[in-house]
Structure formats: structure tokens, C-alpha cells
Design a protein around this motif. Structure first.
Motif, short mmCIF file in Angstrom:
data_model
loop_
_atom_site.label_atom_id
_atom_site.label_comp_id
_atom_site.label_asym_id
_atom_site.label_seq_id
_atom_site.Cartn_x
_atom_site.Cartn_y
_atom_site.Cartn_z
N ALA A 1 -58.65 -15.21 28.12
CA ALA A 1 -58.22 -16.41 27.39
C ALA A 1 -59.43 -17.14 26.83
CB ALA A 1 -57.42 -17.32 28.31
N ASN A 2 -60.47 -17.29 27.66
CA ASN A 2 -61.66 -18.00 27.22
C ASN A 2 -62.36 -17.27 26.08
OD1 ASN A 2 -61.65 -20.31 28.98
ND2 ASN A 2 -62.18 -18.94 30.65
N GLU A 3 -62.42 -15.92 26.19
CA GLU A 3 -63.10 -15.17 25.14
C GLU A 3 -62.33 -15.27 23.84
OE1 GLU A 3 -65.37 -11.74 27.77
OE2 GLU A 3 -63.59 -11.21 26.59
N ARG A 4 -61.03 -15.15 23.94
CA ARG A 4 -60.23 -15.21 22.72
C ARG A 4 -60.37 -16.59 22.06
NH1 ARG A 4 -57.23 -13.08 19.32
NH2 ARG A 4 -55.24 -13.92 18.66
N ALA A 5 -60.37 -17.65 22.89
CA ALA A 5 -60.51 -19.00 22.34
C ALA A 5 -61.89 -19.15 21.67
CB ALA A 5 -60.33 -20.03 23.43
N GLU A 6 -62.93 -18.60 22.30
CA GLU A 6 -64.26 -18.66 21.69
C GLU A 6 -64.28 -17.94 20.36
OE1 GLU A 6 -66.79 -20.26 22.68
OE2 GLU A 6 -66.55 -20.62 24.83
N HIS A 7 -63.64 -16.75 20.34
CA HIS A 7 -63.59 -15.95 19.13
C HIS A 7 -62.91 -16.73 18.00
CE1 HIS A 7 -63.25 -12.39 16.64
NE2 HIS A 7 -61.96 -12.57 16.54
N LEU A 8 -61.79 -17.39 18.34
CA LEU A 8 -61.08 -18.19 17.35
C LEU A 8 -61.96 -19.33 16.86
CD1 LEU A 8 -57.58 -18.36 19.01
CD2 LEU A 8 -58.01 -17.56 16.71
N LEU A 9 -62.65 -19.94 17.81
CA LEU A 9 -63.54 -21.06 17.48
C LEU A 9 -64.55 -20.64 16.43
CD1 LEU A 9 -63.62 -23.88 18.78
CD2 LEU A 9 -65.43 -23.06 20.26
N ALA A 10 -65.11 -19.43 16.63
CA ALA A 10 -66.10 -18.93 15.68
C ALA A 10 -65.47 -18.65 14.34
CB ALA A 10 -66.76 -17.68 16.25
N MET A 11 -64.28 -18.01 14.37
CA MET A 11 -63.59 -17.68 13.13
C MET A 11 -63.29 -18.92 12.30
SD MET A 11 -60.45 -15.07 12.68
CE MET A 11 -59.89 -15.02 14.36
N ASN B 1 -57.35 -26.91 22.92
CA ASN B 1 -56.23 -26.68 22.01
C ASN B 1 -56.03 -25.18 21.80
OD1 ASN B 1 -54.73 -28.83 20.07
ND2 ASN B 1 -56.54 -29.74 21.00
N LEU B 2 -57.14 -24.51 21.44
CA LEU B 2 -57.05 -23.09 21.14
C LEU B 2 -56.71 -22.30 22.39
CD1 LEU B 2 -60.07 -22.86 18.73
CD2 LEU B 2 -57.68 -22.57 18.14
N ARG B 3 -57.27 -22.68 23.51
CA ARG B 3 -56.99 -21.93 24.73
C ARG B 3 -55.53 -22.03 25.11
NH1 ARG B 3 -60.78 -22.68 29.88
NH2 ARG B 3 -60.07 -24.84 29.67
N CYS B 4 -54.94 -23.24 24.95
CA CYS B 4 -53.50 -23.38 25.24
C CYS B 4 -52.69 -22.43 24.39
CB CYS B 4 -53.05 -24.81 24.94
SG CYS B 4 -53.47 -25.97 26.22
N ALA B 5 -53.13 -22.28 23.12
CA ALA B 5 -52.33 -21.49 22.19
C ALA B 5 -52.37 -20.00 22.51
CB ALA B 5 -52.81 -21.73 20.76
N VAL B 6 -53.37 -19.57 23.28
CA VAL B 6 -53.43 -18.12 23.56
C VAL B 6 -52.81 -17.76 24.90
CG1 VAL B 6 -55.55 -17.92 22.25
CG2 VAL B 6 -55.67 -18.09 24.73
N LEU B 7 -52.51 -18.78 25.71
CA LEU B 7 -52.10 -18.51 27.10
C LEU B 7 -50.84 -17.64 27.20
CD1 LEU B 7 -52.79 -21.88 28.89
CD2 LEU B 7 -53.98 -19.73 29.21
N TRP B 8 -49.80 -18.00 26.45
CA TRP B 8 -48.54 -17.27 26.63
C TRP B 8 -48.70 -15.81 26.20
CZ3 TRP B 8 -44.19 -18.70 29.08
CH2 TRP B 8 -43.13 -17.79 29.02
N SER B 9 -49.34 -15.60 25.06
CA SER B 9 -49.44 -14.24 24.56
C SER B 9 -50.26 -13.35 25.47
CB SER B 9 -50.03 -14.23 23.15
OG SER B 9 -51.27 -14.89 23.16
N LEU B 10 -51.13 -13.96 26.28
CA LEU B 10 -51.90 -13.17 27.24
C LEU B 10 -51.19 -13.05 28.57
CD1 LEU B 10 -55.49 -14.50 26.49
CD2 LEU B 10 -54.56 -12.27 25.95
#
Lengths: 337, 273, 451
Positions: free
Chosen positions: B141-151, B116-125
Motif C-alpha cells: 500500500a505504501n509503495e503504491r501510494a508513493e508511486h502515485l505521489l510521484a506520478m 489520501n492516496l493510501r486510503c484509495a489503494v487499500l480496498w483494491s489491495l
């Protein structure tokens, strides 16, 4: 002139038959969100049940009995199969009616065979409703029933069958009845409420699942009625469902899903579009030569351009579908997805 | 920095007017014959946190739908960073830097939390409609999704399908999807709806953490949340903004008291004590 | 919304190297992800060895058709299962691909086109892609049931046009050609069926791989997102319609490849290949095979060939059986055969399958008895109606019986009723056991999460 009038009347009567079918489909779709893929199958069932019962009790009683039988079958299907998949969403509902269409076709073929059956209209309908007489001397005149042989020897006589006239009558009566039912009765009010707010309607004590079963049955009954009339006017055979099925969906999309008015206008439009061009034996090549431009038979587009309007008539509704989708995607009177 | 330079900076900031991130100018919306939004005017500054309150049926959700592009206004203008966005389709508005959450969690039900989170970051990247690259290889994309996951504190639920999450986890993921693309203007539609007091408290802290430096516009019914989170409050009654000021000023405004608050305010004051 | 749904396709696959906290990975060996190599290797081996195991000429014909059907159903499921788009007119793209390929084959044979026969399916793919781009632009403007109706309309449009343009579509007889075009490379002429099979198998393997890879790309994932929540997709920056249109085009590409292979295989392309029957078959069998798992359509493709070629020979009532099976699947097992397989694998992984096996056996037995009774009646009906000229005697499973005689009907009815009642009783017991097993699994999963 007389030919043109008869052609237009033919187109209108086909359109009204399509309306009888598409109104049932629209009713079901509006009320339940279910696209009944088997609707044309119920139409075919109506024709066959009408045929079978008319041989026992006569045409006129069959006209009343067949729609009821088909409606009951539809209600049974809704209760046993459709209700079960209702909670999975609209796509499974569509798929189960898709499966049903296969089933209906097979059952009809095993009970009545693969050849057409002789579903004759009653004597009173088996004659012309009226005849248009076009003579050089007295212009255009209308004669009820047959025009006598003497008149027709010197003029052009075209007849309009009573079966088609009856078709138009029933369709218009049906339209009136539907309108009255939905606008002026309690049942109609409940149905309208269940359309937009099913949970609320249920909370108010109305049995929404039963309303759905009624609506589905009613929609199928309408298709059955159309079947009796269509089957006796045209041919009653296993292929009749597949012949009318796709056109029905074109009508609904062009008219706008969820709109009865749209179904009416769309049906008339498609009916005319299917019938009137059949008399035009000219093609684009002819049109081009009329303006002095000769298209040779070697040119790439020749196979396409040499098709006459009459030959192309079957695909005109689909072309209209594509045009509507490009320029007015919600249909002519569309209100809901 | 020297004392003088600091004070010069502050003076400069005080002198220049705040940048308007989101502005509504006499926005109206009619459905059939009923006018739901009747001339809403609002100017939200960059970095500000604004809460929209109002009685039920005032049109708060409709206002959100207008701003985020779900509907087009019947008349009036909506500007994002000075650019007109009224009438644009939602995906274009989103690309210009505005994101919204939904009152009823609107997630990708059959994808996992991480997906879910990874889909949400794809366009902006910038990945667009790429079908020639593997998702597993998109490091940013993967790092950003992980970061969001942690947040969002959802690491332990990383591979759970969204439809199997608890309610509070779904609300958290909902927020996550909203901020994932890096939009600068965030619209939150009743983010704490249906939560207990302790969940609400945690959630408000989450909202504060993830919207640092962004402009926030939120619809809320919980007065405690509103008074604790918002810099300014806009009061929407019958499709009109009848007050738009600091919480204290709004609380004291007689028009607001007459139209809406009254007992609710008293409740909130009691709750805050 | 718990338990009752079968789990999503790939079980929680972690990217190579990750381990969930506290729990053991269920389907992988680390660190080389042997599972992936085993599956694909096994698939390739299966394709390679099948014609050697099933070596009769009928088998080779069937296997060839299965390879084509697998590509087509996988391509169809790109829309149905991955994108949530129900298309009723998808045969258009495989059919038009077949026609383009057959015309190209004619030109290759005549020497006006210098393309190896083995690359002709790519020409089919190009046609599929082009027409999918053209028609897809219009059809993907809508979604859901409206999309379905539009695809039906366009399918009919193309089919009707195919009857009007005999120059391209060959009229009633279709367009035929010859796939043996000298010179032969490395002794391969594509004359013998087995050579055509290996061509198809090669394309099948590559296409399966490509379509699987697609599910791991941004566009593939966004397609899933569009299926799950098209509204939310717009609010994360994507144009829903674009996503659908691109997916439609890629699906059309692979459909065209399947069509091109069909053209080579049958050396014929007919209007029926773009018809509504064919489109309906794609839908039916892809759904039966299972639209929620990637490998479901592979099963669907195999079933499609078995049903249309073998079953149709065994009984005249095959469409009836098919329609019934489909309806039952939609009502009781919406995830298809693949879904059932995955559900049982899940049970096995938690050790819950063995206790249910006796129940399965009983269900199977009771079901078989009821089925024999029902199908006996169906076959007798069909025989009486359609084979009137042959008299009332008919064969059922090797036994000759009198379709008009009351004895056969009594036996059939008895079998059906007895089997049906037994099935119902066993089913109730079984469902209790099933639900209990599911509840146990849920508890175990929660325990693992909390640990």
C-alpha cells in the motif's frame, strides 16, 4: 366504549400537542438545517413565562404574550450564538443548542425553584368540555359540560377536559395558520426559497440571515405556545423538558425529517401510541394463557413477558423508531437528510 | 517477431470486434415529473477515450451520477464489461472496476496527500476493514501510494493536508484518488475546470499518462482538450446522445452544429491554429 | 479556510526514517523516535505514581474514577472526533457493560463463575461489543443529525427498559455486589481503593494504547475518511455504513470495559448509568477536552470527574457553569482544551509564544475579575432560591456576605462590568497579535516548502 373514545381523544390531543412542538422543530430543521436540541427547553420556558405572566395579566393575555417572549428569546439566541457557529457546520450548531438546553434548565430552576408550580388553567377551561354517558338503557350519549349526578348514578360517565379540547383547537388553528403562511404569503415564499437556495435568495436581495433569525424565533414561539397550553393542562415543572424532549425527536424521525406532514402524522401516531395502551392491563403472559399456553415464572423471558401493555407504553414510541429505521429509514414522509 | 506474424496479429485484431467496456442502453432518469435523461444509448470500447460534450443542462453530470451509482436510472440498463451495474450502490460498482472523479474536488480534507492516496489503494489491495494491522507495515500500500505521489508530481506536498493544497494540486489529487484503486474504466467530470491554459496543457498530459491502457470517459467544456484527447466524442443534448463519432465526423455533423457547436467550434479551430 | 483552524492532531508525523526535503523535522529525534517512547513512558509513569503523590483517600477515589472516565471518553471520541458521528446515547454501552459485570461479579462471589475479578471488565467489554453490534446495525444506517436523534431514541429505550426490568437492573436501588472475592492472588484482594486504582490504571494504559493503535490501522484511517467525505469513501471501494458499524462496535467494546471497571470500583450498577445525563456528560466533556486530538478525551475524562465530583460540591450552580463553558467552547474554541494546547505549542515551536504572554496574563486577570463578579451574582441567586431555609447569609470564597443586601450585588455587578470591559479591550489587542503571529507562521511554512 365511552372509555375507548375518551382514550383515543386523549391520545389525539397529546399528539396534537406534540405536533405543535414538532412543527416548530421541523420548521427550523428544514429552513436552517439546525436541529434545535433546546426545543423542549423553549417549551418549558413557554410554560413558566405563561405561568408568571398569567399571575399578573391573566391567562388569556398570557397566552398571547408568552409565545412572543419566548420567540424573542429564541431570536436573540440565534443572533448571538447560533449565527457564530453557522459557518462551522451542522454539528457545532447542534452542540450549541445542546449546551443551551442545560442553561435553560438551570435558569428555570434558579428563578422558579425545583418544585412544580401551580399553573392553573382559567375557570372556563377547568371543567369538562363534554361528558360521555354510557348507560345500559339508552346506550352512548354526549352531554355538554357536566352530566348531572342523577344520570351518573345509574350509568358510566367519563369526562373529557376542556383544557384538552382547547389544546386540540389551538393546534389545528396553528396548522391552518402555518399552511396559509407558507403557501399564500410573500414571507412564506421567501422562506421556501431560502430553504433550498439560500445563496440565491440572498442574491435576490432578501436578508437571509434575518430570515433565519425570524424562522428560529417563530419555531421557538410555537414551542412557547405549546408550553403555555401544555403547562396549564399538565404539570409545570423543571422535568417537563426532559420528559418531552426525546419523544419529540422520535416524532421527527418517524415522520420524516424536513416534512411538516410527516411531523403531523408522526405526532398523532406517537400521541396515540403513548396514551391508548395505558388502559390495557394485559401482558403477553395473559395473551398466552388465553390460548392455553402457560408461561411459568421460572422461564428466562418471564420478566419481559409479564410486563403489561400499560407498563410497556413508555417505550412503544422508541420501538416504533427502531422499526421505522429498519424498514423505512427515511421516515414516513421523509424528503431530506 | 517476423513480418508475417506481425501482420497476422494485426489482421486478427482487426477481425475480432473491440470489447465493450461500458454500455448504456436506453437509460432514462426522471426527477419528479421532469425527465433529465431521455433514452441515452452509448457503447464505449475498452481502451478508448471518449469525451462527452453538450450544452449546459444537457444532463452530463446526471449521466455520470447514473453510471457511477449515485442515482439509479428510472429505466434502461448500464453494463460494465457485460455485467449489469444499474441500481447497484457506488461502492459495489467501484469494486467491479469503475471509478470517477468529481467536478468539485471531493477529497479527504483533514488527511494529508499521502494518506489520501493510501486510503484509495487499500480496498483494491485487499485490506478491507482490517484493524489488526498497522498502516505503516503495509508495504504494497505504501509503495503504491508513493508511486502515485510521484506520478502526480506531488512528492513535495506529501504531508500537506488536502484542504491546504492549491486548486491545481487538489485537482491532481482528485485524479489520483480516482485511478488509485486500479479501476479499468475511469470517469472524469470536468477535470480541467477552472484551470489556466498552461495548467490545462500539463494536466491533459497527466491524464494521458495515468490512463494509459484504460477506458476513459470524460465530460469537458474545453474544446481544445476534447479534440486533443478524445478518440470519439459523444454529444449530449436534452438528455439524449445525438451523435457519437470521431471528432472530425462530429465536427461535420449538421445535427450537432445545429444543436450545439457552431460558434464554439469556430473558436476551437481558431484556438488550435 | 486558512489560519483560523487549529492544526490537525498529530503534527506531520513522518514514518520513521523519512525526512522532508529541505526542512528539519519539528517534533522528532532520529533515528529512534525518542518522542514516542518519552510520551508513552511518561503516561505510564504518571499513572503509576499519581496515587503516591496524591495519596489522600479522596484523591484515590478521584484518580480511580478518572481512569475509568479516560477510557470512556477515548472510546466516545472514536466516534465523535475520528468518525464524525455524534452519539447522544453512548452511556448505554458502558452502562450495560457495568450491569453484566456486576452480575458476573455476583456469580464469581457465589462460586458459580470461575473468573478472576481482574478479568471482569472484559465481560463488560463483551456486553458493550454485543449491544453495540445489535443497536449499531440499526443506527449506523443513517448519518449526521439523524444518527444523533436515533442514538438519543435508543438511549431512552434502554433507560426506560431498565426501569421495567428490575430482575436484571435492580430497580431504583440498582444491583450491588462485593468485589472482594477470596482467594487473594499475591496478596491482592481489591478491598483497598489503591488496589482497585492500579487495576483501573493498568486497563487505562492498555486501552489507551490499543485505541491509539487503532488510529494507525486501515479501519481507523478509513473511519477518518468517512468523517471527512463519506461520499468519496464509497467511490474508493468502501461501504461507508460498514466502516461506521465496525467502528461503533469497537467503541462499544471499550465503553463496556469502562463500565465493567466502574462496576468493580463502585460495587454498584444503577439505571442512571445508562441514562441520558451520563450520555450527555460523555459528549460534553469529550468535546471540552478536545475531539480533534487523540489526547483531548484524556483531558476530558479528567475534567469530567473533577466537575461531577469536586465542582458539584463547591457550588450548586455547577451545571450552569458547565453549560456556559460548553457553549463558549463551541463558539470560540471548537477544538477544545487540546486544541488550545496544540495551538500554543505550535506558536512556541516557531518562537511566537513569548511576545503573546503578557497579553495572555492580562486576559487571564481581566477574565478572572469578570468571572468573580458574574459567579458572585449567580451564587447569590442560587442561594436565595434554593437555600431559603438558611437565610440570606452565605459564604463565597471564604467571605461571608448578605445575599439580599445591595452592597454585595453592587460589588458583584461592578466587578463583572469592569472585568468585562477590560477583557474586551485586552481581547481586541490580543487578537491582533495572535493573527499577526499566525500570518508569520504561515509565511515561514511557505518559505520552508519552497526551499
Amino acid at each position: 366504549m365511552d372509555q375507548t373514545v375518551i382514550n383515543i381523544l386523549n391520545g389525539l390531543s397529546s399528539g396534537l400537542l406534540l405536533f405543535m412542538l414538532s412543527s416548530g422543530l421541523t420548521l427550523i430543521f428544514s429552513m436552517m438545517g439546525v436541529l434545535n436540541f433546546a426545543h423542549a427547553g423553549f417549551y418549558m420556558l413557554g410554560a413558566y413565562v405563561g405561568y408568571a405572566s398569567s399571575r399578573v395579566i391573566g391567562f388569556w393575555p398570557a397566552l398571547a404574550v408568552a409565545p412572543v417572549v419566548v420567540g424573542l428569546l429564541g431570536a436573540v439566541f440565534e443572533r448571538t450564538c447560533l449565527r457564530r457557529v453557522h459557518r462551522y457546520g451542522h454539528v457545532p450548531e447542534l452542540l450549541v443548542t445542546f449546551g443551551l438546553s442545560y442553561l435553560i434548565l438551570e435558569v428555570v430552576q434558579v428563578v422558579w425553584g425545583r418544585a412544580p408550580v401551580a399553573f392553573e388553567p382559567p375557570a372556563v377551561l377547568a371543567q369538562p368540555a363534554f361528558t360521555l354517558v354510557q348507560s345500559a338503557a339508552s346506550g352512548l350519549s354526549v352531554v355538554l359540560g357536566h352530566a348531572d349526578a342523577a344520570t351518573c348514578a345509574h350509568a358510566a360517565c367519563t369526562t373529557f377536559p376542556a383544557t384538552r379540547a382547547f389544546m386540540m383547537l389551538v393546534a389545528l388553528l396553528m396548522l391552518l395558520a402555518l399552511w396559509l403562511l407558507l403557501r399564500h404569503t410573500r414571507v412564506g415564499l421567501v422562506i421556501q426559497a431560502a430553504l433550498t437556495h439560500p445563496e440565491m435568495a440572498e442574491a435576490l436581495g432578501h436578508n437571509v440571515p434575518r430570515v433565519f433569525m425570524l424562522v428560529f424565533g417563530a419555531g421557538c414561539a410555537l414551542a412557547g405556545l405549546a408550553g403555555v397550553i401544555g403547562g396549564s393542562t399538565f404539570l409545570t415543572e423543571p422535568a417537563m423538558a426532559a420528559a418531552v424532549g426525546p419523544i419529540l425527536f422520535v416524532v421527527v424521525v418517524v415522520g420524516g425529517t424536513g416534512s411538516l406532514v410527516g411531523a403531523f402524522v408522526g405526532a398523532l401516531l406517537i400521541g396515540l401510541l403513548q396514551t391508548v395502551p395505558l388502559t390495557v392491563d394485559k401482558s403477553l403472559v395473559d395473551a398466552a394463557s388465553a390460548v392455553g399456553w402457560h408461561v411459568s415464572s421460572d422461564s428466562v423471558a418471564y420478566p419481559l413477558l409479564k410486563l403489561t401493555l400499560a407498563q410497556v407504553a413508555p417505550i412503544l414510541p422508541y420501538l416504533l423508531l427502531v422499526l421505522i429505521l429498519i424498514f423505512r429509514p427515511r421516515g414516513l414522509f421523509g424528503t431530506r437528510e | 517477431m517476423t513480418d508475417v506474424a506481425e501482420r497476422l496479429d494485426l489482421a486478427r485484431a482487426a477481425a475480432s470486434p473491440p470489447r465493450v467496456a461500458l454500455e448504456l442502453r436506453d437509460v432514462r432518469k426522471r426527477f419528479g415529473k421532469t425527465e433529465i435523461i431521455r433514452g441515452a444509448t452509448l457503447a464505449v470500447n475498452a481502451g478508448e477515450r471518449v469525451a462527452i460534450i453538450g450544452p449546459n443542462g444537457a444532463g452530463k453530470s446526471t449521466l455520470f451520477n447514473l453510471v457511477s451509482g449515485r442515482f439509479a436510472p428510472s429505466s434502461g440498463e448500464i453494463l460494465l464489461d457485460g455485467q449489469r451495474i444499474d441500481g447497484l450502490p457506488p461502492h459495489r460498482i467501484n469494486r467491479q472496476g469503475l471509478a470517477r472523479s468529481f467536478q468539485v474536488s471531493n477529497l479527504f480534507t483533514r488527511l494529508s496527500v499521502f494518506e489520501n492516496l493510501r486510503c484509495a489503494v487499500l480496498w483494491s489491495l485487499g485490506y478491507r476493514y482490517a484493524f489488526w494491522r498497522f498502516l505503516a507495515n503495509l508495504r504494497d500500500a505504501n509503495e503504491r501510494a508513493e508511486h502515485l505521489l510521484a506520478m502526480l508530481q506531488l512528492e513535495r506536498r506529501r504531508d500537506v493536508l488536502a484542504m491546504n493544497l492549491t486548486y491545481a494540486e487538489q485537482r491532481a489529487l482528485e485524479i489520483g484518488l480516482t485511478i488509485a484503486g486500479g479501476a479499468q474504466v475511469i470517469l472524469l467530470d470536468e477535470p480541467t475546470a477552472g484551470m489556466s491554459k498552461s495548467e490545462t496543457r500539463r494536466f491533459v498530459q497527466l491524464i494521458r499518462d495515468v490512463t494509459v491502457g484504460k477506458t476513459l470517459l470524460t465530460v469537458e467544456h474545453d474544446m481544445g482538450v476534447v479534440f486533443g484527447l478524445a478518440d470519439r466524442i459523444a454529444v449530449l443534448v436534452y438528455g439524449e446522445v445525438i451523435a457519437f463519432d470521431t471528432p472530425e465526423a462530429v465536427r461535420a455533423d449538421p445535427r450537432v452544429q445545429e444543436a450545439y457547436l457552431g460558434s464554439v467550434l469556430a473558436q476551437a479551430q481558431a484556438g488550435e491554429a | 479556510m486558512t489560519g483560523a483552524r487549529t492544526p490537525d492532531a498529530a503534527p506531520a508525523r513522518h514514518e520513521a526514517g523519512r525526512q522532508p526535503p529541505g526542512g528539519a523535522a519539528t517534533y522528532h529525534f532520529r533515528p529512534y523516535n525518542v518522542g514516542r517512547w518519552a510520551v508513552w513512558g511518561g503516561y505510564g509513569l504518571l499513572l503509576l505514581l499519581a496515587p503516591l503523590v496524591f495519596s489522600s483517600s479522596l484523591s484515590q477515589t478521584l484518580l480511580s474514577q478518572m481512569g475509568i472516565a479516560i477510557i470512556a471518553c477515548l472510546a466516545y471520541n472514536m466516534l465523535l472526533g475520528q468518525g464524525g458521528m455524534l452519539s447522544f446515547g453512548h452511556a448505554v454501552y458502558s452502562g450495560l457493560g457495568a450491569f453484566l459485570a456486576i452480575h458476573a461479579l455476583d456469580h464469581v462471589g457465589a462460586g458459580t463463575l470461575h473468573l478472576p475479578v481482574s478479568l471482569l471488565p472484559l465481560a463488560g467489554g463483551a456486553a458493550g461489543l454485543a449491544f453495540a453490534a445489535l443497536f449499531g446495525f440499526v443506527t449506523t444506517r443513517k448519518s449526521g443529525t439523524t444518527f444523533a436523534m436515533i442514538t438519543l431514541g435508543i438511549g431512552e429505550l434502554v433507560y426506560s427498559m431498565s426501569l421495567m426490568l428490575p430482575e436484571f437492573f435492580g430497580g431504583e436501588a440498582g444491583v450491588s455486589s462485593n468485589r472482594v472475592v477470596p482467594p487473594a492472588t499475591l496478596g491482592v484482594t481489591f478491598g483497598p481503593q489503591v488496589q482497585v486504582y492500579y487495576l483501573i490504571a493498568a486497563y487505562c494504559f492498555v486501552c489507551t494504547g490499543l485505541m491509539f493503535a487503532f488510529t494507525r490501522t486501515p479501519l481507523g484511517r478509513m473511519l477518518n475518511a468517512v468523517r471527512d467525505n463519506p461520499e468519496r469513501v464509497a467511490f474508493i471501494g468502501y461501504d461507508t455504513q460498514r466502516v461506521r458499524w465496525f467502528a461503533f462496535m469497537i467503541s462499544g467494546l471499550f465503553m463496556g470495559v469502562a463500565g465493567g471497571l466502574a462496576a468493580i470500583n463502585f460495587e454498584l450498577a444503577t439505571a442512571e448509568m445508562v441514562g441520558a445525563q451520563r450520555s450527555g456528560a460523555y459528549l460534553l466533556f469529550t468535546y471540552l477536552g478536545g475531539s480533534t486530538a487523540f489526547f483531548g478525551p484524556i483531558i476530558g475524562g479528567v475534567l469530567m470527574v473533577l466537575a461531577t465530583v469536586v465542582l458539584s460540591e463547591l457550588t450548586k450552580a455547577w451545571l450552569l457553569y458547565l453549560g456556559l463553558a460548553f457553549m463558549l467552547m463551541v463558539m470560540y474554541a471548537p477544538a477544545g482544551v487540546a486544541g488550545l494546547v496544540l495551538a500554543n505549542l505550535r506558536l512556541a515551536a516557531f518562537g511566537k509564544l513569548r511576545p503573546l504572554l503578557p497579553g495572555y496574563l492580562a486576559l487571564l486577570l481581566a477574565g478572572a475579575v469578570a468571572f468573580v463578579g458574574a459567579s458572585l451574582m449567580v451564587e447569590m441567586l442560587y442561594h436565595l432560591q434554593l437555600n431559603q431555609a438558611l437565610g440570606p447569609m452565605m459564604k463565597y470564597g471564604g467571605v461571608t456576605l448578605d445575599a439580599k443586601g445591595p452592597a454585595a450585588w453592587m460589588v458583584a455587578l461592578l466587578l463583572f462590568v469592569a472585568g468585562g470591559l477590560a477583557f474586551e479591550r485586552v481581547r481586541r489587542r490580543f487578537v491582533l497579535g495572535w493573527d499577526a503571529a499566525q500570518a508569520d507562521i504561515e509565511r515561514e511554512l511557505r518559505r520552508r516548502d519552497a526551499a
